[in-house]
Design a protein around this motif. Structure first.
Motif, PDB file in Angstrom:
ATOM      1  N   HIS A 105      32.557  15.024  40.534  1.00 31.80           N
ATOM      2  CA  HIS A 105      31.249  14.612  41.039  1.00 31.80           C
ATOM      3  C   HIS A 105      30.435  15.823  41.484  1.00 31.80           C
ATOM      4  O   HIS A 105      30.979  16.890  41.743  1.00 31.80           O
ATOM      5  CB  HIS A 105      31.435  13.573  42.161  1.00 31.80           C
ATOM      6  CG  HIS A 105      31.197  14.103  43.524  1.00 31.80           C
ATOM      7  ND1 HIS A 105      29.958  14.027  44.119  1.00 31.80           N
ATOM      8  CD2 HIS A 105      31.995  14.727  44.386  1.00 31.80           C
ATOM      9  CE1 HIS A 105      30.047  14.586  45.313  1.00 31.80           C
ATOM     10  NE2 HIS A 105      31.260  15.023  45.499  1.00 31.80           N
ATOM     11  N   CYS A 106      29.124  15.634  41.549  1.00 29.97           N
ATOM     12  CA  CYS A 106      28.193  16.697  41.935  1.00 29.97           C
ATOM     13  C   CYS A 106      28.596  18.000  41.251  1.00 29.97           C
ATOM     14  O   CYS A 106      28.789  19.034  41.881  1.00 29.97           O
ATOM     15  CB  CYS A 106      28.180  16.867  43.457  1.00 29.97           C
ATOM     16  SG  CYS A 106      26.779  17.844  44.038  1.00 29.97           S
ATOM     17  N   PHE A 107      28.729  17.914  39.951  1.00 26.01           N
ATOM     18  CA  PHE A 107      29.335  18.997  39.180  1.00 26.01           C
ATOM     19  C   PHE A 107      28.549  20.294  39.361  1.00 26.01           C
ATOM     20  O   PHE A 107      27.337  20.342  39.166  1.00 26.01           O
ATOM     21  CB  PHE A 107      29.381  18.606  37.699  1.00 26.01           C
ATOM     22  CG  PHE A 107      30.137  19.594  36.868  1.00 26.01           C
ATOM     23  CD1 PHE A 107      31.517  19.553  36.832  1.00 26.01           C
ATOM     24  CD2 PHE A 107      29.473  20.573  36.146  1.00 26.01           C
ATOM     25  CE1 PHE A 107      32.229  20.478  36.087  1.00 26.01           C
ATOM     26  CE2 PHE A 107      30.174  21.495  35.398  1.00 26.01           C
ATOM     27  CZ  PHE A 107      31.557  21.449  35.368  1.00 26.01           C
ATOM     28  N   SER A 108      29.271  21.375  39.732  1.00 23.64           N
ATOM     29  CA  SER A 108      28.601  22.643  40.010  1.00 23.64           C
ATOM     30  C   SER A 108      29.133  23.776  39.147  1.00 23.64           C
ATOM     31  O   SER A 108      28.820  24.940  39.368  1.00 23.64           O
ATOM     32  CB  SER A 108      28.793  23.005  41.490  1.00 23.64           C
ATOM     33  OG  SER A 108      30.179  23.100  41.781  1.00 23.64           O
ATOM     34  N   GLY A 109      29.966  23.424  38.151  1.00 30.47           N
ATOM     35  CA  GLY A 109      30.547  24.459  37.299  1.00 30.47           C
ATOM     36  C   GLY A 109      29.626  24.824  36.148  1.00 30.47           C
ATOM     37  O   GLY A 109      28.497  24.348  36.033  1.00 30.47           O
ATOM     38  N   MET A 123      33.094  25.129  31.801  1.00 30.34           N
ATOM     39  CA  MET A 123      33.996  24.282  32.577  1.00 30.34           C
ATOM     40  C   MET A 123      33.755  22.806  32.248  1.00 30.34           C
ATOM     41  O   MET A 123      34.710  22.029  32.127  1.00 30.34           O
ATOM     42  CB  MET A 123      33.819  24.513  34.071  1.00 30.34           C
ATOM     43  CG  MET A 123      34.698  23.550  34.847  1.00 30.34           C
ATOM     44  SD  MET A 123      35.107  24.097  36.477  1.00 30.34           S
ATOM     45  CE  MET A 123      36.043  22.684  37.063  1.00 30.34           C
ATOM     46  N   ALA A 124      32.495  22.429  32.088  1.00 23.49           N
ATOM     47  CA  ALA A 124      32.179  21.038  31.729  1.00 23.49           C
ATOM     48  C   ALA A 124      32.888  20.664  30.427  1.00 23.49           C
ATOM     49  O   ALA A 124      33.429  19.562  30.291  1.00 23.49           O
ATOM     50  CB  ALA A 124      30.668  20.851  31.596  1.00 23.49           C
ATOM     51  N   ILE A 160      31.381  13.680  34.021  1.00 22.15           N
ATOM     52  CA  ILE A 160      30.648  14.648  34.834  1.00 22.15           C
ATOM     53  C   ILE A 160      29.597  13.869  35.638  1.00 22.15           C
ATOM     54  O   ILE A 160      28.768  13.166  35.046  1.00 22.15           O
ATOM     55  CB  ILE A 160      29.910  15.667  33.924  1.00 22.15           C
ATOM     56  CG1 ILE A 160      30.896  16.404  33.000  1.00 22.15           C
ATOM     57  CG2 ILE A 160      29.054  16.625  34.751  1.00 22.15           C
ATOM     58  CD1 ILE A 160      31.701  17.489  33.645  1.00 22.15           C
ATOM     59  N   GLY A 161      29.642  14.015  36.971  1.00 19.56           N
ATOM     60  CA  GLY A 161      28.662  13.347  37.833  1.00 19.56           C
ATOM     61  C   GLY A 161      27.553  14.314  38.219  1.00 19.56           C
ATOM     62  O   GLY A 161      27.829  15.401  38.712  1.00 19.56           O
ATOM     63  N   LEU A 163      28.452  11.001  30.926  1.00 20.54           N
ATOM     64  CA  LEU A 163      27.507  11.298  31.996  1.00 20.54           C
ATOM     65  C   LEU A 163      27.480  10.181  33.042  1.00 20.54           C
ATOM     66  O   LEU A 163      27.371   9.011  32.696  1.00 20.54           O
ATOM     67  CB  LEU A 163      26.111  11.471  31.389  1.00 20.54           C
ATOM     68  CG  LEU A 163      24.983  11.864  32.342  1.00 20.54           C
ATOM     69  CD1 LEU A 163      25.212  13.259  32.910  1.00 20.54           C
ATOM     70  CD2 LEU A 163      23.635  11.814  31.607  1.00 20.54           C
ATOM     71  N   LEU A 164      27.591  10.557  34.315  1.00 22.36           N
ATOM     72  CA  LEU A 164      27.379   9.621  35.420  1.00 22.36           C
ATOM     73  C   LEU A 164      26.264  10.162  36.299  1.00 22.36           C
ATOM     74  O   LEU A 164      26.048  11.375  36.378  1.00 22.36           O
ATOM     75  CB  LEU A 164      28.635   9.458  36.278  1.00 22.36           C
ATOM     76  CG  LEU A 164      29.881   8.837  35.655  1.00 22.36           C
ATOM     77  CD1 LEU A 164      30.945   8.630  36.731  1.00 22.36           C
ATOM     78  CD2 LEU A 164      29.577   7.505  34.981  1.00 22.36           C
TER      79      LEU A 164
END
Ligand code: NI
Length: 255
Positions: free
Chosen positions: A153-157, A161-162, A172-173, A198-199
């Motif tokens: 969640h709140c993906f920051s990579g 990485m995704a 991926i949120g 996708l979320l």
């Protein structure tokens, strides 16, 4: 007005909602919200999330220990979590994960408890909702080792990485951070993520999208995030909402 808003990550226990929680939760459906996953961060908030999910049809619950709440953990709490997971409105183990930014507990302690919770989720065939802050390498190693279903969640990579997360079958949120002026990586990721993975989420009361950044967030503000995702992906905001609602129902096994 947009509809079919499925907020895959919210914290409605937060004290910022104390003054108007019932009114707000009773109003969200009239603002186009069709689903919310309310994430606990320890036993107390997990129980509150389950209780709230029983008051509102459109709210579902996730139960778990967040890496910043590990000091609340007591012997036997995993058994309590396991019991909560048997509730019909519990759709995931979360919010769990690693936080090396604040690093409130040592990395070995964080790793030990998150691993136990991933094993629990796998045992119960539930997805996980994973928080990864500045812990990308250990996150990937854990996910590769246990292969849970779930969402970062709140993906920051990075996009790289995704790609790894998606290869593992996970989602991926993305939330309000994609609307921030300085957002570069989240926007690259927003372009890259395949439709099927996708979320959309708020992480409310935090991560409020522009133009309300700094104010309290809630699920009714998701259209601002959908608008940004729509721009970078070249579709309509409603298409983003329909797609992410469908994905959330698939992942969380709803309907
Ligand atoms: Ni959260």
């Amino acid at each position: 007005m947009m509809n079919n808003i499925f907020d895959s990550h919210a914290h409605y226990d937060d004290e910022q909602f104390d003054s108007d929680r019932s009114e707000l939760l009773a109003s969200l459906e009239s603002k186009g919200v069709s689903g919310v996953v309310f994430c606990g961060v320890n036993i107390e908030t997990s129980k509150f999330s389950v209780g709230t999910a029983h008051k509102y049809d459109y709210i579902y619950s996730a139960v778990g220990f967040h890496p910043l709440n590990l000091s609340d953990y007591k012997e036997g709490d995993l058994r309590v979590l396991k019991e909560l997971c048997k509730d019909e409105k519990v759709v995931a183990v979360g919010e769990i994960g690693l936080d090396y930014h604040y690093e409130k507990e040592s990395r070995p302690q964080q790793l030990e408890l998150v691993e136990k919770q991933i094993i629990l989720a796998n045992e119960l065939s539930l997805p996980i909702i994973f928080h990864d802050r500045e812990s990308h390498e250990d996150t990937l190693n854990l996910l590769k080792k246990h292969r849970p279903k779930g969402v970062v969640h709140c993906f920051s990579g990075s996009v790289e990485m995704a790609k790894e997360i998606i290869k593992l079958g996970m989602y991926i949120g993305l939330g309000g951070a994609v609307t921030f002026k300085n957002a570069v990586k989240p926007v690259e990721v927003a372009k890259y993520v395949p439709d099927s993975r996708l979320l959309i989420e708020t992480d409310c009361p935090y991560m409020t999208p522009v133009p309300f950044r700094g104010k309290r967030n809630d699920s009714s503000l998701i259209p601002y995030t959908a608008q940004k995702l729509a721009e970078v992906r070249g579709v309509s905001p409603q298409e983003i909402l329909d797609l992410t609602a469908k994905n959330a129902k698939t992942l969380f096994n709803i309907e």
